[in-house]
Design a protein around this motif. Structure first.
Motif, PDB file in Angstrom:
ATOM      1  N   GLN A  56       0.825  -1.204   0.000  1.00 30.67           N
ATOM      2  CA  GLN A  56       0.000   0.000   0.000  1.00 30.67           C
ATOM      3  C   GLN A  56       0.861   1.257   0.000  1.00 30.67           C
ATOM      4  O   GLN A  56       1.992   1.252   0.482  1.00 30.67           O
ATOM      5  N   TRP A 102      -5.402   2.589   2.922  1.00 32.54           N
ATOM      6  CA  TRP A 102      -4.457   3.241   2.014  1.00 32.54           C
ATOM      7  C   TRP A 102      -4.492   2.522   0.669  1.00 32.54           C
ATOM      8  O   TRP A 102      -4.744   1.326   0.590  1.00 32.54           O
ATOM      9  N   ALA A 103      -4.215   3.262  -0.378  1.00 32.78           N
ATOM     10  CA  ALA A 103      -4.304   2.712  -1.735  1.00 32.78           C
ATOM     11  C   ALA A 103      -3.315   1.570  -1.943  1.00 32.78           C
ATOM     12  O   ALA A 103      -2.153   1.656  -1.545  1.00 32.78           O
ATOM     13  N   ARG A 124      -9.821  -5.651  -6.546  1.00 32.60           N
ATOM     14  CA  ARG A 124     -10.838  -4.767  -7.090  1.00 32.60           C
ATOM     15  C   ARG A 124     -11.192  -3.721  -6.045  1.00 32.60           C
ATOM     16  O   ARG A 124     -11.675  -4.062  -4.964  1.00 32.60           O
ATOM     17  N   PRO A 125     -10.947  -2.450  -6.332  1.00 34.21           N
ATOM     18  CA  PRO A 125     -11.248  -1.397  -5.353  1.00 34.21           C
ATOM     19  C   PRO A 125     -12.718  -1.410  -4.961  1.00 34.21           C
ATOM     20  O   PRO A 125     -13.603  -1.621  -5.792  1.00 34.21           O
ATOM     21  N   GLU A 169     -15.751   0.803  -3.566  1.00 34.62           N
ATOM     22  CA  GLU A 169     -16.108   2.213  -3.484  1.00 34.62           C
ATOM     23  C   GLU A 169     -16.249   2.651  -2.028  1.00 34.62           C
ATOM     24  O   GLU A 169     -16.909   1.996  -1.220  1.00 34.62           O
ATOM     25  N   ASP A 211     -11.496   2.116   0.087  1.00 34.24           N
ATOM     26  CA  ASP A 211     -10.063   2.401   0.020  1.00 34.24           C
ATOM     27  C   ASP A 211      -9.822   3.360  -1.135  1.00 34.24           C
ATOM     28  O   ASP A 211     -10.746   3.745  -1.851  1.00 34.24           O
ATOM     29  N   TYR A 212      -8.567   3.760  -1.298  1.00 37.19           N
ATOM     30  CA  TYR A 212      -8.244   4.778  -2.283  1.00 37.19           C
ATOM     31  C   TYR A 212      -7.605   4.202  -3.546  1.00 37.19           C
ATOM     32  O   TYR A 212      -7.079   4.940  -4.361  1.00 37.19           O
ATOM     33  N   THR A 213      -7.644   2.893  -3.708  1.00 37.68           N
ATOM     34  CA  THR A 213      -7.110   2.278  -4.910  1.00 37.68           C
ATOM     35  C   THR A 213      -7.987   2.666  -6.104  1.00 37.68           C
ATOM     36  O   THR A 213      -9.202   2.585  -6.031  1.00 37.68           O
ATOM     37  N   LYS A 214      -7.343   3.076  -7.191  1.00 36.67           N
ATOM     38  CA  LYS A 214      -8.099   3.630  -8.313  1.00 36.67           C
ATOM     39  C   LYS A 214      -8.414   2.621  -9.416  1.00 36.67           C
ATOM     40  O   LYS A 214      -9.286   2.857 -10.243  1.00 36.67           O
ATOM     41  N   GLU A 215      -7.708   1.502  -9.445  1.00 33.76           N
ATOM     42  CA  GLU A 215      -7.911   0.591 -10.567  1.00 33.76           C
ATOM     43  C   GLU A 215      -7.667  -0.840 -10.126  1.00 33.76           C
ATOM     44  O   GLU A 215      -7.061  -1.102  -9.085  1.00 33.76           O
ATOM     45  N   GLN A 256      -5.910  -4.244  -9.839  1.00 31.57           N
ATOM     46  CA  GLN A 256      -4.477  -4.531  -9.855  1.00 31.57           C
ATOM     47  C   GLN A 256      -4.218  -6.018  -9.656  1.00 31.57           C
ATOM     48  O   GLN A 256      -4.966  -6.708  -8.964  1.00 31.57           O
TER      49      GLN A 256
END
Length: 265
Positions: free
Chosen positions: A35, A48-49, A155-156, A158, A161-165, A167
């Motif tokens: 993260q 955290w992302a 998969r983030p 909504e 967390d702050y993950t945008k895509e 991974q």
């Protein structure tokens, strides 16, 4: 009354079954859970992302060797005995050289008893060639007698967390570079547009290190403003002497670009 009691038992039984269905079943697994800490270091680390790439920026470091800790998390039960996970290098997706650019991996890494996290300690070595290019090592988790790989992507969620895509969490990439990147403690309104030449000049003028500009706590806004004011004074003095300081790059018309600070200085 008996009908109501019967319905209540049915509902409670259904809820109990639903909870049981939501529990993770099967062989325990592992995944990369690396993260990105925000500059302030505030907030709940659990949200955290997540990131699938970690950069070792030697230009911001004092040492020629640098070690990062890549977190690997258990998907399943926490147990009262030590377990181990294994990692390999994906050669086809790796441009760095083992023993030259980075240290060999361990044969296995431990998840200690009572813990759900373990760490891959990855050590990179600064090389002259990294001044102009970034070299990559792609790591791959492997199945073994303790762990499977039940989850291959993150998969983030909504608002969670702050993950945008999405991974890949079975693989993690480490980048090794000595290129100068825009650091965290760089306020454009004070320092102006970022350039390698400008940050190196600031370091020479004020006895700073590149790493100082990556520490947002020590390099707070007031310090940034003070250094920018000093740079502005120097640039004006040099111009008055007929020795105007220019950036290394040119504008769209091919003319030299005069070095300048930001609009709030």
């Amino acid at each position: 009354m008996k009908i109501y009691i019967f319905l209540l038992v049915v509902v409670l039984s259904f809820l109990g079954c639903e909870k049981e269905m939501m529990d993770y079943e099967g062989k325990d697994g592992v995944y990369f859970s690396v993260q990105e800490a925000p500059p302030s270091l505030y907030g709940d680390p659990e949200i955290w992302a997540h990131m699938d790439t970690t950069l070792i920026p030697f230009s911001l470091l004092l040492e020629n060797d640098s070690t990062v800790r890549l977190k690997v998390r258990v998907m399943g039960d926490v147990v009262n005995y030590d377990r181990y996970f294994t990692v390999s290098v994906v050669d086809s997706l790796t441009t760095a050289l083992v023993n030259e650019d980075y240290a060999p991996l361990e044969e296995r890494y431990m998840i200690a008893a009572g813990e759900r996290d373990g760490f891959v300690e990855f050590t990179g070595f600064r090389q002259a060639k990294m001044l102009d290019s970034t070299y990559y090592v792609t790591l791959q988790l492997m199945e073994n007698e303790y762990f499977s790989l039940p989850m291959d992507v993150w998969r983030p969620l909504e608002l969670k967390d702050y993950t945008k895509e999405i991974q890949n969490v079975v693989r993690h990439v480490v980048g090794l570079s000595d290129e100068v990147f825009m650091p965290k403690a760089w306020t454009v309104n004070y320092f102006g547009s970022y350039s390698k030449k400008k940050v190196k000049l600031l370091c020479e003028m004020f006895g700073l290190k590149m790493a100082d500009f990556d520490n947002v706590i020590e390099m707070d806004m007031e310090r940034q403003r003070t250094y920018a004011q000093g740079l502005d004074k120097y640039l004006k003095e040099m111009e008055a002497k007929g020795q105007t300081v220019y950036e290394d790059e040119k504008d769209k018309d091919g003319n030299p670009v005069k070095m300048a600070v930001g609009p709030l200085i």
